[in-house]
Each structure stands twice: as C-alpha cells, then as structure tokens.
Scaffold this active site. Structure first.
Site, PDB file in Angstrom:
ATOM      1  N   CYS A 155     -77.507  11.322 -14.077  1.00  0.00           N
ATOM      2  CA  CYS A 155     -76.170  11.338 -14.667  1.00  0.00           C
ATOM      3  C   CYS A 155     -76.106  12.446 -15.714  1.00  0.00           C
ATOM      4  O   CYS A 155     -76.878  12.471 -16.656  1.00  0.00           O
ATOM      5  CB  CYS A 155     -75.846  10.002 -15.315  1.00  0.00           C
ATOM      6  N   GLU A 165     -77.254   6.036  -6.198  1.00  0.00           N
ATOM      7  CA  GLU A 165     -77.772   5.035  -7.147  1.00  0.00           C
ATOM      8  C   GLU A 165     -77.859   5.657  -8.524  1.00  0.00           C
ATOM      9  O   GLU A 165     -78.179   6.841  -8.671  1.00  0.00           O
ATOM     10  CB  GLU A 165     -79.139   4.553  -6.662  1.00  0.00           C
ATOM     11  N   ARG A 200     -83.447  -5.515 -13.852  1.00  0.00           N
ATOM     12  CA  ARG A 200     -83.180  -4.082 -13.705  1.00  0.00           C
ATOM     13  C   ARG A 200     -81.831  -3.905 -13.010  1.00  0.00           C
ATOM     14  O   ARG A 200     -81.721  -4.002 -11.787  1.00  0.00           O
ATOM     15  CB  ARG A 200     -84.291  -3.408 -12.896  1.00  0.00           C
ATOM     16  N   ARG A 239     -78.734  -1.772 -11.731  1.00  0.00           N
ATOM     17  CA  ARG A 239     -78.388  -0.419 -11.324  1.00  0.00           C
ATOM     18  C   ARG A 239     -77.087  -0.452 -10.537  1.00  0.00           C
ATOM     19  O   ARG A 239     -76.824  -1.397  -9.787  1.00  0.00           O
ATOM     20  CB  ARG A 239     -79.502   0.192 -10.452  1.00  0.00           C
TER      21      ARG A 239
END
Length: 427
Positions: free
Chosen positions: A145, A192, A236, A238
C-alpha cells in the site's frame, strides 16, 4: 470444485503409497501417519498441500505454458508464494512471477519448481512491459500500500478534465496491477492487503482502488476482511479484493470459516518424541536428541528484563503497549515482519522456571499455514521477515475455492462467444 479433507487425501494417497512413503514425504513419523489413518489423532490441515502432491490427478505446470492445468495464473509481489500455494491446491499453474526481494526470491525458487526456470521470475514489476506478461486467467497480487495522489484527481475534477487510472494511481505499485489488468484482461484477480487499507487517508485511497477496478477497468469487484484465526492460531485480519471480468453470482458467504480454529499448541514443536526430523531442517530449530527447542530462541535475561520494564512503564501510563505472552491454548497476535527484533508480539510461555522464547522460523511457517515440506533456505532474520510479510495460506486456498467456479464459468462463456478480446472493454 471442493477441496477434500486431509483424511480423505490421506486415504487417497494410501491407495498408491505405503505409510512409510507418506511419512517420508510429509516429514512425519510413521507412527503419526498410522494414528491419522486410524482416526486416533486428526490429520493436520497444514499437510493438505503435501498430501495433494502425492496424488496423480494434481495438475502441474508444463514448461510455463500451463500444461493440463485447470487455469493459469500470475503471481505479482509474490513474496514467498503463499497466495500461489493456495491457488495451486486447486489445480492452477503459475506462468509468471514477480518479486523484487532477493532473499524472498531465494525462498521462492527453493519451494516452487516454476520459480526455478520453468517460467519467468522477474524482479521489479515497475519497469516490466505489460504486453510481455504471459496470458493468464487469474492475476494474483499482495501489492504494498502506497499513498495515492488524491489532490491531483480532485483538481482535475474541479476543472472538468477527464482522468483515468493512469493519472489517479501513477507512481503507486497498484498502478502496475491496474496496467497489467488493462493489457491482459484476465478472467479474475485477487489482491491482498492490510486491513488498514480500508481506512487509509480517511477511506479515499480505497475509493480510488475501487473506482479504478470497477469504473476504469470494468470489473465486478467484491471485498472482505478475513481473519486468519479461522485456519491457524493467529489473529491476522487482511482485506481480500477479488474481481471478475463479467457478471457472476460470487458471494463471500460461501467461505467455509470454522468458528473454532486451531490453538497455538497445534503448531509448536513437540517435546514428547513425536517432532519429525525434517531432512531440510535437521536440528536447526529443534534439538531432537534433547527433545527441546534450540536454546537460542529463549530470550536472554537482558532482553526479558527490558520487555517486562517496557510493559510496566506503559501500563502505568495507561497504555496497552507490551509483550504478548502466548500459551498452548492461545490464539496469537499478528506476526509482523519485525518479529526478528525482539519477538515481543508473540512470546511462547515456557513455565515459571524458564524465560519465554520466540517462535522458531519453522513454527512461524506453521502459523502462516505452510506445510512442513516448505523449505527455509535463508537466515532466521530473513525467515522472520518473510513469514511476517506473507499471507495465511489456507485463507488463500479457501478464497480460491469459491472463486474458481466463477472463473470457469467466465472461461466457458469466452469459449462459446469468441476470444477474450471480444469481451474486453479495451479491445
């Protein structure tokens, strides 16, 4: 297309191989395989790829051309191939890979035959011409990102000037995903990223991504935040973005997400004599003679004192910062790429008489859902970085499962109605 349970795969493998042959292939003791077959202990989900390797119907790449595979895909920002492994489990063939980090490339080549010469594995995708990317059905990418220039888009809007994704996203790595999609028009894609992508720059970054994929490129787009703890003992979260070149009935509710996932004890080295001696690990992480994790993973007295004092300081200030102690029945915090520095987010409890320890790289691999057949050819520091930057592989495998029927439908429509270019908005 459904994925067989681990026990079903074991039974299929037993039709052609002995227990000893299976034990050697998956890196387990023959007694363990016998217990699985008798149902005395469950066959771990993390071994599905290794068991599937033994089955004759597993599709394999053929000189980078896809061979008899059910679909072809490319692996961008590949890391160590966690997304790839999830799609290969459903019969896909990787025909192109891009990864800029030399250490990650080393691990990738060690674990995927296609990354060792059967197809192109290039470095930085930024300078690579989109037209030179092989044709493919699915584009995969865990793109980093980066900030988007929202101001430039707003200015053009105010002036009434048209703009497209090249203007909106130029200078970001997402642009390279977009230009390849525009040029090659795959039937589908999976992207992702971290959960915070949704809120970055007050949501404007994600709006640009959706605008690019939906309005500029013309894909049907779906996204959801998925927590890896359904499949491995790690919290986690995502965001997963999937898109299709035509209309589909894709629905996130088709995901099979077990309410009760595994706990940390399921991925820790076993000290009861059942820890497999992996020929590619030997005693690097676990001392099989002493039946214990190698002492170097236990925190030094100075580091343990520092972490306790640091946590106490922030507790006194009313902050939540501190180490994360993990127990066999725990679900851990998120493994990060900085885990090699002090291991503070996941410290394994070793009893009151011993200082806690870090996870070993092999345990980190298991925590991310990689099978024990996955080789770790790099240093511990690089391995921690790689697993901390990777994906929970079983999440990718499950998303692939619900995507592929729609990919096959689109490819079938393409066969009936003509070439991919006929369906392309950019033809």
């Amino acid at each position: 297309m459904t994925l067989a349970a681990p026990l079903d795969l074991l039974r299929q493998a037993r039709a052609r191989f002995t227990q000893r042959e299976i034990a050697a292939h998956v890196g387990k003791d023959i007694k363990t395989v016998r217990r699985w077959e008798k149902g005395e202990t469950p066959c771990p989900a993390m071994l599905e790829p290794a068991l599937r390797d033994l089955l004759p119907q597993r599709a394999r790449p053929n000189n980078g051309a896809g061979g008899d595979a059910q679909f072809r895909f490319i692996d961008l920002f590949a890391g160590i191939g966690g997304i790839r492994m999830g799609f290969e489990a459903h019969g896909g063939a990787c025909v192109f890979t891009s990864e800029w980090n030399d250490f990650s490339t080393r691990t990738y080549r060690e674990n995927y035959p296609g990354g060792g010469g059967e197809h192109a594995l290039i470095g930085d995708i930024v300078s690579f011409p989109a037209e030179d990317v092989p044709s493919h059905d699915v584009l995969l990418g865990g793109f980093p990102c980066q900030p988007f220039s929202i101001a430039g888009v707003s200015k053009k809007n105010a002036l009434g000037r048209p703009h497209g994704f090249e203007c909106t996203t130029q200078g970001t790595l997402f642009f390279d995903v977009a230009r390849i999609i525009a040029a090659k028009r795959p039937a589908a894609f999976l992207l992702e990223n971290v959960k915070n992508l949704l809120s970055h720059d007050k949501g404007r970054t994600f709006d640009v991504i959706l605008q690019t994929l939906r309005d500029e490129l013309g894909y049907e787009v779906h996204y959801r935040v998925v927590d890896g703890q359904h499949f491995t003992p790690q919290h986690r979260e995502r965001i997963i973005i999937v898109g299709f070149r035509g209309k589909t009935t894709f629905c996130w509710d088709d995901l099979h997400l077990p309410e009760q996932g595994p706990r940390l004890g399921s991925i820790l080295h076993c000290t009861d004599g059942s820890e497999p001696l992996l020929p590619w690990d030997h005693d690097r992480f676990f001392d099989h003679a002493a039946q214990r994790v190698q002492p170097k993973y236990t925190l030094t007295p100075n580091l343990w004192t520092y972490l306790q004092n640091y946590a106490a300081k922030h507790r006194a200030a009313g902050n939540g910062f501190g180490f994360g102690m993990a127990y066999p029945d725990s679900v851990t915090r998120t493994l990060s790429a900085r885990y090699h520095k002090d291991g503070s987010e996941i410290l394994v409890y070793q009893g009151e008489a011993l200082r806690p320890r870090r996870l070993t790289p092999r345990e980190c691999a298991r925590l991310m859902g990689f099978p024990d057949t996955f080789r770790i050819p790099v240093s511990d520091t690089q391995a921690y970085r790689q697993f901390g930057n990777s994906v929970v592989m079983p999440v990718m495998r499950e998303v692939a499962r619900i995507m592929l029927p729609h990919v096959q439908t689109l490819l079938g429509e393409e066969t009936r109605h003509g070439s991919k270019q006929a369906l392309s908005l950019y033809a």
